[in-house]
Write an enzyme that holds these catalytic residues in place. Sequence first.
Site, PDB file in Angstrom:
ATOM      1  N   ASN A  10       0.881  -1.180   0.000  1.00  0.00           N
ATOM      2  CA  ASN A  10       0.000   0.000   0.000  1.00  0.00           C
ATOM      3  C   ASN A  10       0.912   1.221   0.000  1.00  0.00           C
ATOM      4  O   ASN A  10       1.485   1.560   1.024  1.00  0.00           O
ATOM      5  CB  ASN A  10      -0.898  -0.023   1.246  1.00  0.00           C
ATOM      6  CG  ASN A  10      -1.689   1.269   1.416  1.00  0.00           C
ATOM      7  OD1 ASN A  10      -1.804   2.065   0.478  1.00  0.00           O
ATOM      8  ND2 ASN A  10      -2.242   1.473   2.598  1.00  0.00           N
ATOM      9  N   LYS A  12       0.117   4.294  -0.297  1.00  0.00           N
ATOM     10  CA  LYS A  12      -0.492   5.517   0.249  1.00  0.00           C
ATOM     11  C   LYS A  12      -0.196   6.692  -0.706  1.00  0.00           C
ATOM     12  O   LYS A  12      -0.134   6.487  -1.918  1.00  0.00           O
ATOM     13  CB  LYS A  12       0.005   5.772   1.673  1.00  0.00           C
ATOM     14  CG  LYS A  12      -0.138   4.514   2.550  1.00  0.00           C
ATOM     15  CD  LYS A  12       0.064   4.734   4.006  1.00  0.00           C
ATOM     16  CE  LYS A  12      -0.127   3.412   4.741  1.00  0.00           C
ATOM     17  NZ  LYS A  12      -0.075   3.544   6.188  1.00  0.00           N
ATOM     18  N   HIS A  96      -9.635   1.402   4.724  1.00  0.00           N
ATOM     19  CA  HIS A  96      -8.354   1.582   5.418  1.00  0.00           C
ATOM     20  C   HIS A  96      -8.562   2.557   6.573  1.00  0.00           C
ATOM     21  O   HIS A  96      -9.335   3.511   6.462  1.00  0.00           O
ATOM     22  CB  HIS A  96      -7.303   2.123   4.448  1.00  0.00           C
ATOM     23  CG  HIS A  96      -5.930   2.108   5.056  1.00  0.00           C
ATOM     24  ND1 HIS A  96      -5.512   3.071   5.935  1.00  0.00           N
ATOM     25  CD2 HIS A  96      -4.902   1.227   4.940  1.00  0.00           C
ATOM     26  CE1 HIS A  96      -4.274   2.784   6.335  1.00  0.00           C
ATOM     27  NE2 HIS A  96      -3.890   1.670   5.742  1.00  0.00           N
ATOM     28  N   GLU A  98      -6.926   4.926   7.698  1.00  0.00           N
ATOM     29  CA  GLU A  98      -6.683   6.349   7.395  1.00  0.00           C
ATOM     30  C   GLU A  98      -7.904   6.972   6.725  1.00  0.00           C
ATOM     31  O   GLU A  98      -8.223   8.136   6.948  1.00  0.00           O
ATOM     32  CB  GLU A  98      -5.415   6.481   6.531  1.00  0.00           C
ATOM     33  CG  GLU A  98      -4.161   6.235   7.369  1.00  0.00           C
ATOM     34  CD  GLU A  98      -2.972   5.695   6.595  1.00  0.00           C
ATOM     35  OE1 GLU A  98      -2.963   5.760   5.361  1.00  0.00           O
ATOM     36  OE2 GLU A  98      -2.046   5.182   7.263  1.00  0.00           O
ATOM     37  N   GLU A 168      -5.723  -4.828  10.601  1.00  0.00           N
ATOM     38  CA  GLU A 168      -4.696  -3.806  10.803  1.00  0.00           C
ATOM     39  C   GLU A 168      -5.007  -3.001  12.067  1.00  0.00           C
ATOM     40  O   GLU A 168      -5.796  -2.037  12.015  1.00  0.00           O
ATOM     41  CB  GLU A 168      -4.675  -2.831   9.630  1.00  0.00           C
ATOM     42  CG  GLU A 168      -4.286  -3.444   8.309  1.00  0.00           C
ATOM     43  CD  GLU A 168      -3.659  -2.403   7.390  1.00  0.00           C
ATOM     44  OE1 GLU A 168      -2.537  -2.629   6.936  1.00  0.00           O
ATOM     45  OE2 GLU A 168      -4.281  -1.355   7.139  1.00  0.00           O
ATOM     46  N   GLY A 174       2.346   2.216  10.820  1.00  0.00           N
ATOM     47  CA  GLY A 174       3.377   3.244  10.732  1.00  0.00           C
ATOM     48  C   GLY A 174       4.077   3.555  12.046  1.00  0.00           C
ATOM     49  O   GLY A 174       4.811   4.539  12.147  1.00  0.00           O
ATOM     50  N   SER A 214       3.078  -2.064  10.347  1.00  0.00           N
ATOM     51  CA  SER A 214       4.527  -2.146  10.613  1.00  0.00           C
ATOM     52  C   SER A 214       5.139  -3.492  10.225  1.00  0.00           C
ATOM     53  O   SER A 214       6.032  -4.000  10.889  1.00  0.00           O
ATOM     54  CB  SER A 214       4.812  -1.832  12.084  1.00  0.00           C
ATOM     55  OG  SER A 214       4.463  -0.490  12.375  1.00  0.00           O
ATOM     56  N   GLY A 236       4.864   1.239   4.517  1.00  0.00           N
ATOM     57  CA  GLY A 236       6.211   1.792   4.347  1.00  0.00           C
ATOM     58  C   GLY A 236       7.222   0.850   3.709  1.00  0.00           C
ATOM     59  O   GLY A 236       7.966   1.243   2.799  1.00  0.00           O
TER      60      GLY A 236
HETATM   61  P1  PGA Z   1       2.691   0.323   7.536  1.00  0.00           P
HETATM   62  O1  PGA Z   1       1.239   0.586   6.937  1.00  0.00           O
HETATM   63  O2  PGA Z   1       3.168  -0.999   7.012  1.00  0.00           O
HETATM   64  O3  PGA Z   1       3.531   1.462   7.077  1.00  0.00           O
HETATM   65  O4  PGA Z   1       2.530   0.272   9.041  1.00  0.00           O
HETATM   66  C1  PGA Z   1       0.334  -0.455   6.760  1.00  0.00           C
HETATM   67  C2  PGA Z   1      -0.962   0.053   6.199  1.00  0.00           C
HETATM   68  O5  PGA Z   1      -1.392   1.159   6.557  1.00  0.00           O
HETATM   69  O6  PGA Z   1      -1.610  -0.616   5.351  1.00  0.00           O
END
Ligand code: PGA
Length: 256
Positions: A10, A12, A96, A98, A168, A174, A214, A236
Amino acid sequence: MERRPLLIGNWKMHKTAAEARSFAAALAVSAARLAGTADYVVCAPFTALHVLCVTLPRAVALGAQNVHPAAQGAFTGEISTAMLREWGVQYVLVGHSERRRLFAESDAWVGEKAAAVLAAGMRPVVCLGEDEAERAAGATEAVVGRQLQAALAAVSADQAADLVLAYEPVWAIGSGRTPLPEEAQAVASWLRAQLAERWGAAAAAAVRILYGGSVNADNLGSFAAQPDLDGALVGGASLDPASFLQMAYIVTGGNA
Ligand code: PGA
């Protein structure tokens, strides 16, 4: 039921079309390392979908990060399932955290999107997860259960094989923090039991469930080894092609 391992990146709001092209070129050089025993997906910004559609190695499917459930209409700034399909998109993230948190997406709205994605012949990746306070209050199952029921309101058992769930925990995204693999497994197993109650054991066994938050090449193996987890949704650590390739190998369980 054998479920194919699945690794989803992802991105983002990262990578211009030019940067996406470089990523695809780096993957193409090592395409032989993308084993046929797993599925790999990159969920890119809309502006990078076209270039990825023509440059990603065949083994890597294209995903989008959002969609509007209506077929078309006066929805300024939105994008439809037909527009995504035109660029070869096969997977779409819905719900998601976010989007839920920063863009006020409701449980019911996520359900509308999931149904629209399936109706358009693509696979929704429905994201579920509790925040830190909910976890501290012991409300994880109540929260993800509520999100799951709403997300599946208009989804039927015969669509199970095209459904992907991503557990998640919001506090793990993150942050560099993760639950123990066994804790993520417990939630995944509970989610699968909910699916079985709703649709029966066979359909529940066909749904792929990912862990996200993460994840990187160091910890992916321990999550992917859990019986109810079929891979990961990675933010990330999916931006770097070398890291993506490493995780693509790990998610197969080393059967590349
Ligand atoms: P992250 O994000 O691996 O950077 O923690 C995961 C996600 O939001 O799908």
